[in-house]
Design a protein around this motif. Sequence first.
Motif, PDB file in Angstrom:
ATOM      1  N   LYS A 273      -5.011   2.568  -1.332  1.00 36.82           N
ATOM      2  CA  LYS A 273      -5.706   3.008  -2.541  1.00 36.82           C
ATOM      3  C   LYS A 273      -5.429   4.482  -2.823  1.00 36.82           C
ATOM      4  O   LYS A 273      -5.200   4.877  -3.978  1.00 36.82           O
ATOM      5  CB  LYS A 273      -7.212   2.761  -2.392  1.00 36.82           C
ATOM      6  CG  LYS A 273      -8.049   3.243  -3.574  1.00 36.82           C
ATOM      7  CD  LYS A 273      -7.647   2.562  -4.882  1.00 36.82           C
ATOM      8  CE  LYS A 273      -7.947   1.087  -4.887  1.00 36.82           C
ATOM      9  NZ  LYS A 273      -7.678   0.468  -6.217  1.00 36.82           N
ATOM     10  N   GLU A 276      -1.979   4.737  -4.200  1.00 37.01           N
ATOM     11  CA  GLU A 276      -1.958   4.188  -5.560  1.00 37.01           C
ATOM     12  C   GLU A 276      -2.431   5.234  -6.571  1.00 37.01           C
ATOM     13  O   GLU A 276      -1.815   5.415  -7.632  1.00 37.01           O
ATOM     14  CB  GLU A 276      -2.858   2.947  -5.613  1.00 37.01           C
ATOM     15  CG  GLU A 276      -2.992   2.336  -7.001  1.00 37.01           C
ATOM     16  CD  GLU A 276      -4.042   1.235  -7.037  1.00 37.01           C
ATOM     17  OE1 GLU A 276      -4.751   1.131  -8.058  1.00 37.01           O
ATOM     18  OE2 GLU A 276      -4.156   0.485  -6.036  1.00 37.01           O
ATOM     19  N   GLU A 279       0.213   8.108  -6.850  1.00 38.19           N
ATOM     20  CA  GLU A 279       1.390   7.717  -7.623  1.00 38.19           C
ATOM     21  C   GLU A 279       1.085   7.664  -9.114  1.00 38.19           C
ATOM     22  O   GLU A 279       1.912   8.034  -9.949  1.00 38.19           O
ATOM     23  CB  GLU A 279       1.892   6.347  -7.134  1.00 38.19           C
ATOM     24  CG  GLU A 279       2.549   6.371  -5.764  1.00 38.19           C
ATOM     25  CD  GLU A 279       3.806   7.240  -5.745  1.00 38.19           C
ATOM     26  OE1 GLU A 279       4.592   7.188  -6.721  1.00 38.19           O
ATOM     27  OE2 GLU A 279       3.993   7.969  -4.750  1.00 38.19           O
TER      28      GLU A 279
END
Length: 334
Positions: A273, A276, A279
Amino acid sequence: MKISVGDKVRFLNEIGGGTVSRVEEGKLIYVLDDDGFEVPTLINEVVVVGKKVEEESDDSAVSLDASAQNTYQFEESDEAGEPKLLLAFARDEDLSGNVKLYLINDSNYFVFYTIGRMDKSVVNNAYHGLIEPNTKIHLDTLAINFVDGIEYVCQFLLYRQSKPYDLQQPVSHSFKLAGAKLLKESSYQSNDYLEDKALIIYLIKGVFEKKLEELSHAEINKALIQKEQQPNTLKQRKKDNKEMLEVDLHIHALLDDTRGMSNKEILEYQLAKFNEIMEANKNNKNKKIVFIHGKGNGVLKSEIIKTLKKKYTWHNYQDASFKEYGFGATMVII
């Protein structure tokens, strides 16, 4: 060699010592330690460091082959009190890969015990015997890899010898420990039974432990109800300040159900997470992201810092506002 009740002795194979309270069967002595527990040990595993000052008669001196102590009667308390029985795993300071296993009877009951290791559908008896009231016994010193993943099955029968008591039903208890847990320093806590920190497993819980467990369950249920009433957007919400994004990495904020997940799997999910979010925002220059990881044992924070140093070296990071998050959050500036 001659030992008298009242002699001061020191243990040869572990730290500590105390006063000899009795000798049984010529080879076994009981040592009263500073915590008030009688510790049974072999005579050849102690050294006398002080003789009883008071001059004793020949009848009170105990020789190694004396049999007079066989008539010893334990002086029971008038109050039965509540039964409480536990196991304690303490790190062996001499051998880092080993743990010392103690059985502790923190009650006024005598307890017949058997402790066995499950092997498929059968039990291999490992330890059995009788433990007296308010006594601890050093059962064994074990290699951690010998304990890892093994299911232990315990059975107990409680009674009082010379005092009336309410009938206690036989107790069965099973548990399984992961070697990784026994290797973690944080698993061992200060306690009322041993000088060393220990991992405590309650086999028969007292009233306090039961209430604490009920309270914990109540708090968990309350938190789950509150969580269900909150919109899912709370898992990742923007602050009033549009430049800042707040992401809660606590596992209960990311998943509704973690049953069946190991600690390793939970950590991997939290890090996924984190990556994520990073990014998705890596091109948002000057974006501030606060990752709430909690204080805990510091594992998640440590892994986040490692990832930032290795994978996101061009971003700045620092501890988030102490006033708002304490030590439990890290702020990344894109």
